[in-house]
Design a protein around this motif. Structure first.
Motif, PDB file in Angstrom:
ATOM      1  N   ILE A  66     110.840  36.898 -60.564  1.00 57.30           N
ATOM      2  CA  ILE A  66     112.122  36.697 -59.888  1.00 57.30           C
ATOM      3  C   ILE A  66     113.153  37.724 -60.356  1.00 57.30           C
ATOM      4  N   THR A  67     113.203  37.974 -61.655  1.00 58.09           N
ATOM      5  CA  THR A  67     114.165  38.947 -62.192  1.00 58.09           C
ATOM      6  C   THR A  67     113.899  40.345 -61.633  1.00 58.09           C
ATOM      7  N   ASN A  96     112.378  41.176 -58.870  1.00 53.92           N
ATOM      8  CA  ASN A  96     112.639  41.255 -57.437  1.00 53.92           C
ATOM      9  C   ASN A  96     114.126  41.192 -57.105  1.00 53.92           C
ATOM     10  N   VAL A  97     114.895  40.585 -57.965  1.00 54.66           N
ATOM     11  CA  VAL A  97     116.342  40.517 -57.717  1.00 54.66           C
ATOM     12  C   VAL A  97     117.029  41.802 -58.158  1.00 54.66           C
ATOM     13  N   GLY A 148     113.824  40.984 -53.506  1.00 53.19           N
ATOM     14  CA  GLY A 148     115.017  40.161 -53.423  1.00 53.19           C
ATOM     15  C   GLY A 148     114.674  38.709 -53.725  1.00 53.19           C
ATOM     16  N   LEU A 149     115.678  37.914 -53.978  1.00 49.74           N
ATOM     17  CA  LEU A 149     115.475  36.511 -54.358  1.00 49.74           C
ATOM     18  C   LEU A 149     114.801  35.724 -53.247  1.00 49.74           C
ATOM     19  N   TYR A 150     115.244  35.905 -52.023  1.00 47.53           N
ATOM     20  CA  TYR A 150     114.699  35.130 -50.911  1.00 47.53           C
ATOM     21  C   TYR A 150     113.204  35.368 -50.742  1.00 47.53           C
ATOM     22  N   SER A 166     111.134  36.630 -52.904  1.00 45.30           N
ATOM     23  CA  SER A 166     110.428  36.216 -54.110  1.00 45.30           C
ATOM     24  C   SER A 166     110.151  34.718 -54.084  1.00 45.30           C
ATOM     25  N   LEU A 167     111.154  33.939 -53.705  1.00 43.77           N
ATOM     26  CA  LEU A 167     110.959  32.487 -53.606  1.00 43.77           C
ATOM     27  C   LEU A 167     110.025  32.127 -52.455  1.00 43.77           C
ATOM     28  N   SER A 188     105.671  34.850 -56.653  1.00 44.08           N
ATOM     29  CA  SER A 188     107.060  35.212 -56.940  1.00 44.08           C
ATOM     30  C   SER A 188     107.192  36.681 -57.327  1.00 44.08           C
TER      31      SER A 188
END
Length: 188
Positions: free
Chosen positions: A38-39, A41-42, A49-51, A53-54, A86
């Motif tokens: 997550i880190t 990708n953000v 990005g977060l979206y 990745s989630l 993720s």
């Protein structure tokens, strides 16, 4: 992102060794991969990005969760597939899901033939699928008894790791080739 992929592949190596030896994938390892995924990708410039990745996390989690409920698949495999999602995102986790089951299935067939247990597994899953589609046409969703499937369980982390490497290797090679080309043209 290449550096992140290489770190994840190293963590997958640890997960494979743990799954083969102890039939467990450590929770701390899954949590670490999730945080890194997550880190990266953000904050990484080439990250999803977060979206996304989630979305990759959910795409890795839901299909294998259904298989966990219906079969004797381990919970560590569910966690591992989700956290890899993720890191790699939605599209890549679907490929990894497909390839990991192909690799694990081939390994299982060869293993069972080598051990002389192929007919045992055919009888077991034959009765499982016969019960699955009951005479009334209703689909019964019950998980096999853990003790009955224990002797047929195989570690799935090696298949997941090989599939992840297979999907990520072209990205790693392409990025490394571009960086080498940029470095080479800068100096020569």
């Amino acid at each position: 992102m290449v550096f992140i992929y290489i770190i994840i592949i190293c963590f997958l190596g640890y997960a494979v060794l743990s799954d083969i030896r102890y039939r467990r994938i450590p929770n701390f390892l899954c949590l670490l991969i999730l945080i890194i995924g997550i880190t990266a990708n953000v904050f990484a410039p080439t990250g999803e990005g977060l979206y996304l990745s989630l979305l990759g996390f959910v795409a890795g989690f839901l299909p294998i969760l259904v298989l966990y409920i219906l079969t004797g698949l381990g919970a560590g495999d569910v966690k591992l597939m989700a956290v890899i999602g993720s890191v790699v995102g939605f599209k890549a986790i679907l490929l990894i899901f497909y390839y990991s089951f192909m690799i694990s299935g081939l390994y299982a067939v060869f293993y069972l033939i080598f051990k002389g247990r192929a007919m045992d597994i055919v009888r077991y899953y034959g009765s499982f699928f016969t019960e699955l589609l009951h005479g009334s046409g209703q689909v019964l969703c019950k998980k096999p008894v853990k003790k009955s499937t224990k002797k047929y369980q195989m570690p799935m982390a090696p298949g997941i790791a090989l599939a992840t490497i297979y999907v990520l290797l072209p990205k790693i090679m392409l990025t490394a080739g571009n960086e080498f080309s940029n470095w080479y043209s800068k100096w020569f």
